[in-house]
Write a protein that holds these residues in place. Structure first.
Motif, PDB file in Angstrom:
ATOM      1  N   GLN A  90      -4.921   4.455   4.382  1.00  0.00           N
ATOM      2  CA  GLN A  90      -4.467   3.161   3.868  1.00  0.00           C
ATOM      3  C   GLN A  90      -4.978   1.985   4.718  1.00  0.00           C
ATOM      4  O   GLN A  90      -4.763   0.832   4.351  1.00  0.00           O
ATOM      5  N   ASP A 119       0.376   4.126  -2.740  1.00  0.00           N
ATOM      6  CA  ASP A 119      -0.165   5.401  -2.284  1.00  0.00           C
ATOM      7  C   ASP A 119       0.900   6.398  -1.848  1.00  0.00           C
ATOM      8  O   ASP A 119       0.583   7.556  -1.567  1.00  0.00           O
ATOM      9  N   VAL A 151       0.837  -1.205   0.000  1.00  0.00           N
ATOM     10  CA  VAL A 151       0.000   0.000   0.000  1.00  0.00           C
ATOM     11  C   VAL A 151       0.871   1.253   0.000  1.00  0.00           C
ATOM     12  O   VAL A 151       0.510   2.279  -0.608  1.00  0.00           O
TER      13      VAL A 151
END
Length: 479
Positions: A358, A351, A347
């Motif tokens: 998240q 991101d 993640v």
């Protein structure tokens, strides 16, 4: 000589260390806390309160908040986010300490503990009951942090963790009892009794990752509640075992670990402050995973890589971390997403961060990030393993689609004492967390009080703000 004989010899050699630690705790009101230690603990107050306010917006934080409100008790301590409600100190700290640890964003240390979640709520709640000023609160918080770190280090945290203990729960009772003992003004003998009563209530098992349950969140809450109870009982004359840590039959250290280090309880006592090595989290997940998160973000940025350039990821970590966070990612709960190294790396790659957004129920099951998490391979890296837990390191290698590889070793992730988050950065984190929970105006008012706590005449104004704050999403459950 077999292991039992060796342990008995070690226990006898260190008989009296519980009393020595208790003497240090009892003498803290007469000591000067070093300026560097005070500065770290000032950050810890801000960080814990921010984490706690945000924690009240979680499902598990809300359940404990409602439970504490229902149990009530004498109106002696603020219930954070309770509309001005006051409950017993024990129920106040049960709710607030659980809230602080409710999103795994609270401070931690190389002793594999989260001291702020236990110590700060106890200091605020009991501090108001006894009318403590800011200097006494500083002394109490220092006592709690020092005790919790030393007990965990003496248990040998990596070895105790491999036996299935969650040290924030098992060592937290001692921290709460030490914090409370300073606030209650207990002498050394009575403080030792409080530590004994705290230790016999010690608990906290790691089974939560087996199904993503909520039990991890409550461990500091129960530790805080039980440690306060221990100190109050000791004050009332109820005695506890004053050799609780080193006793060869049923002592904490020899029950919790197969390689205890009782000498760590008193080494440098009064000159070496473990509080100074407190770690603050920029990522909302297990602290043992932060080095690999930093490493992969640095690689992507410096090599100007996109996620689409990466064929697979190899994370080299310590053996304890492999057991703790290297499990296959099943996207089954927010807690397991926060613990999963595979998900944390994936993640963060997608991101550019591992923050609040998240770790939502929607994000942790998103197909693309789950697929990437399953392309993360975990291995024990011998150099990283040898250094752990003195160094929470991690090595990440990206295998690119063109066949080349790039690697990065991070030994000191952001927030570690060797790579610290300065106070303004902790304040920004606080405003992000508290602002999401109570709004920016109220968050700013709470921050001002928290920043001035150690110079304050009373903790009551800060507790009043915490009690009267309206927390977004914290609603009474309908029946």
């Amino acid at each position: 000589m077999d292991d039992l004989d060796a342990w008995k010899k070690l226990a006898r050699a260190h008989r009296g260390v519980t009393l020595e630690l208790a003497g240090f705790v009892a003498s803290l009101p007469a000591r000067t806390i070093p300026a560097a230690t005070e500065a770290v603990l000032a950050k810890a107050v801000v960080d814990a309160i921010g984490c706690g306010l945000y924690g009240l917006t979680t499902e598990w934080g809300g359940i404990l908040h409602r439970f504490a409100a229902q149990q009530g008790g004498p109106a002696e301590a603020a219930l954070w986010g309770g509309g001005g409600a006051r409950v017993s100190v024990g129920h106040s700290v049960l709710a607030s300490a659980t809230a602080v640890h409710s999103f795994d964003f609270d401070d931690h240390s190389r002793a594999k503990i989260h001291p702020g979640a236990v110590v700060i709520p106890v200091a605020l709640a009991l501090g108001e009951r006894v009318g403590a000023d800011g200097r006494r609160l500083l002394q109490a918080i220092a006592a709690g942090y020092e005790t919790m770190n030393r007990v965990s280090q003496a248990a040998n945290p990596a070895r105790a963790r491999m036996r299935g203990w969650h040290l924030t729960g098992t060592c937290g009772t001692f921290a709460a009892a030490a914090t409370a003992s300073v606030l209650l003004g207990l002498n050394a003998e009575t403080t030792a009794s409080a530590l004994g009563l705290a230790g016999t209530q010690s608990a906290g098992l790691w089974a939560f990752t087996s199904d993503g349950s909520m039990s991890k969140r409550i461990h500091p809450g129960k530790a805080a509640q039980d440690g306060v109870t221990a100190a109050l009982l000791a004050q009332a004359g109820f005695t506890g075992p004053r050799h609780i840590l080193e006793a060869e039959d049923g002592g904490f250290l020899f029950a919790m670990s197969d390689a205890p280090r009782p000498q760590r309880l008193t080494e440098g006592l009064g000159t070496l402050w473990h509080s100074d090595a407190t770690c603050f989290k920029p990522h909302a997940c297990c602290g043992s995973n932060h080095a690999c998160i930093d490493a992969v973000l640095e690689l992507l940025r410096e090599q100007r890589l996109a996620v689409s350039d990466v064929q697979r990821v190899v994370a080299g970590i310590a053996r304890v971390v492999q057991t703790q966070t290297g499990f296959d990612y099943e996207a089954d709960s927010v807690l397991n997403a926060q613990m999963s190294l595979r998900y944390n790396i994936a993640v963060a790659m997608m991101d550019g961060q591992a923050y609040l957004e998240q770790f939502t129920p929607e994000r942790i099951v998103e197909a693309r990030v789950v697929q990437l998490a399953r392309r993360v391979e975990i291995e024990v890296h011998e150099d990283v393993d040898r250094a752990y837990p003195e160094i929470y390191g991690g090595r990440v290698t990206l295998v690119l689609k063109d066949g080349s590889t790039v690697s990065r070793l991070v030994e000191y992730s952001r927030g570690m004492p060797e790579n610290p988050m300065p106070h303004p950065e902790v304040e920004r984190k606080f405003l992000s967390l508290a602002g999401a929970a109570v709004g920016q105006e109220q968050a700013a008012a709470i921050l001002a009080q928290a920043n001035g706590l150690f110079a304050a005449d009373s903790v009551a104004p800060l507790n009043q703000l915490l009690a009267t704050s309206t927390v977004a999403g914290l609603r009474p459950r309908s029946h």
